[in-house]
Motif scaffolding. Structure first.
Motif, PDB file in Angstrom:
ATOM      1  N   ALA A  26       0.787  -1.209   0.115  1.00 54.21           N
ATOM      2  CA  ALA A  26       0.043  -0.136  -0.083  1.00 54.21           C
ATOM      3  C   ALA A  26       0.711   1.206   0.070  1.00 54.21           C
ATOM      4  N   THR A  27       0.300   2.315  -0.380  1.00 57.09           N
ATOM      5  CA  THR A  27       1.035   3.641  -0.774  1.00 57.09           C
ATOM      6  C   THR A  27      -0.123   4.579  -0.120  1.00 57.09           C
ATOM      7  N   GLY A  28       0.470   5.673   0.536  1.00 57.85           N
ATOM      8  CA  GLY A  28      -0.552   6.995   1.113  1.00 57.85           C
ATOM      9  C   GLY A  28       0.439   8.069   1.383  1.00 57.85           C
ATOM     10  N   ASP A  29      -0.665   9.035   1.655  1.00 55.88           N
ATOM     11  CA  ASP A  29       0.071  10.482   1.884  1.00 55.88           C
ATOM     12  C   ASP A  29       0.084  10.676   3.285  1.00 55.88           C
ATOM     13  N   ILE A  30      -0.033   9.630   4.282  1.00 52.38           N
ATOM     14  CA  ILE A  30       0.166   9.837   5.792  1.00 52.38           C
ATOM     15  C   ILE A  30       0.809   8.829   6.261  1.00 52.38           C
ATOM     16  N   ASP A  31       1.786   9.062   7.169  1.00 63.19           N
ATOM     17  CA  ASP A  31       2.634   7.806   7.587  1.00 63.19           C
ATOM     18  C   ASP A  31       1.817   6.810   8.539  1.00 63.19           C
ATOM     19  N   PHE A  32       1.397   5.643   7.909  1.00 65.19           N
ATOM     20  CA  PHE A  32       0.781   4.494   8.513  1.00 65.19           C
ATOM     21  C   PHE A  32       0.800   4.204   9.836  1.00 65.19           C
ATOM     22  N   ASN A  33       2.140   4.471  10.488  1.00 72.99           N
ATOM     23  CA  ASN A  33       2.704   4.065  11.884  1.00 72.99           C
ATOM     24  C   ASN A  33       1.989   5.374  12.887  1.00 72.99           C
ATOM     25  N   LYS A  34       1.647   6.464  12.342  1.00 72.56           N
ATOM     26  CA  LYS A  34       1.684   7.551  13.088  1.00 72.56           C
ATOM     27  C   LYS A  34      -0.152   7.483  13.793  1.00 72.56           C
ATOM     28  N   ARG A  35      -0.024   7.799  15.015  1.00 75.13           N
ATOM     29  CA  ARG A  35      -1.365   8.159  15.636  1.00 75.13           C
ATOM     30  C   ARG A  35      -1.695   9.515  15.414  1.00 75.13           C
ATOM     31  N   TYR A  36      -3.057   9.912  15.664  1.00 74.98           N
ATOM     32  CA  TYR A  36      -3.367  11.205  15.150  1.00 74.98           C
ATOM     33  C   TYR A  36      -2.482  12.202  15.918  1.00 74.98           C
ATOM     34  N   ALA A  37      -2.203  12.002  17.260  1.00 78.35           N
ATOM     35  CA  ALA A  37      -1.593  12.856  18.223  1.00 78.35           C
ATOM     36  C   ALA A  37       0.193  13.269  17.334  1.00 78.35           C
ATOM     37  N   ASP A  38       0.238  12.262  16.653  1.00 73.51           N
ATOM     38  CA  ASP A  38       1.797  12.367  15.910  1.00 73.51           C
ATOM     39  C   ASP A  38       1.869  12.844  14.392  1.00 73.51           C
ATOM     40  N   LEU A  39       0.567  13.133  13.984  1.00 70.09           N
ATOM     41  CA  LEU A  39       0.670  13.784  12.728  1.00 70.09           C
ATOM     42  C   LEU A  39       1.141  15.062  12.635  1.00 70.09           C
ATOM     43  N   THR A  40       1.779  15.472  11.622  1.00 73.01           N
ATOM     44  CA  THR A  40       2.127  17.042  11.467  1.00 73.01           C
ATOM     45  C   THR A  40       1.017  17.724  11.128  1.00 73.01           C
ATOM     46  N   PRO A  41       1.073  19.020  11.382  1.00 72.83           N
ATOM     47  CA  PRO A  41      -0.002  19.923  10.772  1.00 72.83           C
ATOM     48  C   PRO A  41      -0.570  19.622   9.422  1.00 72.83           C
ATOM     49  N   ASN A  42       0.222  19.440   8.700  1.00 69.81           N
ATOM     50  CA  ASN A  42      -0.087  19.367   6.960  1.00 69.81           C
ATOM     51  C   ASN A  42      -0.608  17.851   6.957  1.00 69.81           C
ATOM     52  N   GLU A  43      -0.348  16.945   7.775  1.00 70.43           N
ATOM     53  CA  GLU A  43      -1.080  15.604   7.638  1.00 70.43           C
ATOM     54  C   GLU A  43      -2.492  15.744   8.481  1.00 70.43           C
ATOM     55  N   VAL A  44      -2.446  16.714   9.623  1.00 75.53           N
ATOM     56  CA  VAL A  44      -3.801  16.973  10.135  1.00 75.53           C
ATOM     57  C   VAL A  44      -4.751  17.353   9.208  1.00 75.53           C
ATOM     58  N   ALA A  45      -3.926  18.326   8.551  1.00 77.21           N
ATOM     59  CA  ALA A  45      -4.981  19.073   7.537  1.00 77.21           C
ATOM     60  C   ALA A  45      -5.615  18.175   6.411  1.00 77.21           C
ATOM     61  N   TYR A  46      -4.635  17.057   5.980  1.00 77.51           N
ATOM     62  CA  TYR A  46      -5.016  16.414   4.743  1.00 77.51           C
ATOM     63  C   TYR A  46      -6.130  15.653   5.306  1.00 77.51           C
ATOM     64  N   VAL A  47      -6.017  14.886   6.871  1.00 78.85           N
ATOM     65  CA  VAL A  47      -7.121  14.019   7.285  1.00 78.85           C
ATOM     66  C   VAL A  47      -8.353  14.972   7.328  1.00 78.85           C
ATOM     67  N   LYS A  48      -8.339  16.194   7.961  1.00 73.17           N
ATOM     68  CA  LYS A  48      -9.592  16.885   8.291  1.00 73.17           C
ATOM     69  C   LYS A  48     -10.162  17.464   6.923  1.00 73.17           C
ATOM     70  N   ASN A  49      -9.253  17.425   5.757  1.00 73.99           N
ATOM     71  CA  ASN A  49      -9.956  17.723   4.303  1.00 73.99           C
ATOM     72  C   ASN A  49     -10.859  16.635   3.764  1.00 73.99           C
ATOM     73  N   GLN A  50     -10.997  15.487   4.469  1.00 74.66           N
ATOM     74  CA  GLN A  50     -11.775  14.460   4.281  1.00 74.66           C
ATOM     75  C   GLN A  50     -13.342  14.614   4.463  1.00 74.66           C
ATOM     76  N   TYR A  51     -13.453  15.854   5.338  1.00 72.62           N
ATOM     77  CA  TYR A  51     -14.555  15.981   6.199  1.00 72.62           C
ATOM     78  C   TYR A  51     -15.221  17.546   5.701  1.00 72.62           C
ATOM     79  N   GLU A  52     -16.455  17.631   5.505  1.00 77.29           N
ATOM     80  CA  GLU A  52     -16.935  18.740   4.919  1.00 77.29           C
ATOM     81  C   GLU A  52     -16.541  19.952   5.691  1.00 77.29           C
ATOM     82  N   LYS A  53     -17.025  20.079   7.134  1.00 75.45           N
ATOM     83  CA  LYS A  53     -17.101  21.028   7.822  1.00 75.45           C
ATOM     84  C   LYS A  53     -16.463  20.706   9.365  1.00 75.45           C
ATOM     85  N   LEU A  54     -15.165  20.922   9.766  1.00 70.27           N
ATOM     86  CA  LEU A  54     -14.751  20.814  11.021  1.00 70.27           C
ATOM     87  C   LEU A  54     -14.379  22.212  11.442  1.00 70.27           C
TER      88      LEU A  54
END
Length: 149
Positions: A26-54
């Motif tokens: 598998a390949t992806g844009d987020i490190d598969f080993n990271k927990r949410y608290a360990d995500l970088t600000p850019n990775e958090v933004a990437y995850v949050k972008n999957q939602y309409e309004k947070l």
């Protein structure tokens, strides 16, 4: 969207018979080993972008141990079924971080439905936060399967 240099890979746990090199599963844009608290600000933004309004105080649900355990389990299912195509499902996660139900929008093979639902429901999630308080929210799960011969 991440650059090719920002792509992360997940390798087989055990190399295919006759090889010492674990294949990329598998390949992806987020490190598969990271927990949410360990995500970088850019990775958090990437995850949050999957939602309409947070809002600023809102956080989506996320697997407690990162995506790797989910991905490994689903790759094992894929290695038996050998289906090609897209998987798109959402898991309703309650305020305690437990999966309550799974809804499939796309699945490459109906044979995968029950095993994948089991994997997604047995996982423990960081609950979503709505205005800073734990709440129920769906977690989107997407994967693309290819069979290499």
């Amino acid at each position: 969207m991440a650059n090719a240099a920002d792509q992360y890979t997940l390798h087989q746990e055990t190399p295919t018979t006759g090889s010492n090199i674990p294949a990329v599963t598998a390949t992806g844009d987020i490190d598969f080993n990271k927990r949410y608290a360990d995500l970088t600000p850019n990775e958090v933004a990437y995850v949050k972008n999957q939602y309409e309004k947070l809002g600023d105080q809102d956080e989506p649900p996320y697997p407690i141990n990162g995506m790797k355990p989910l991905m490994n389990d689903i790759v094992r299912i894929q290695s038996v079924v050998l289906a090609s195509g897209d998987l798109f499902a959402t898991v309703s996660i309650d305020a305690k971080g437990d999966g309550q139900s799974v809804k499939f929008y796309q699945i490459p093979d109906p044979e995968m439905t029950n095993p994948i639902a089991f994997v997604l429901l047995k996982a423990k999630y960081k609950p979503a936060l709505c205005s800073g308080q734990p709440c129920t929210m769906d977690f989107p799960f997407k994967m693309k399967f290819k069979v290499k011969l």
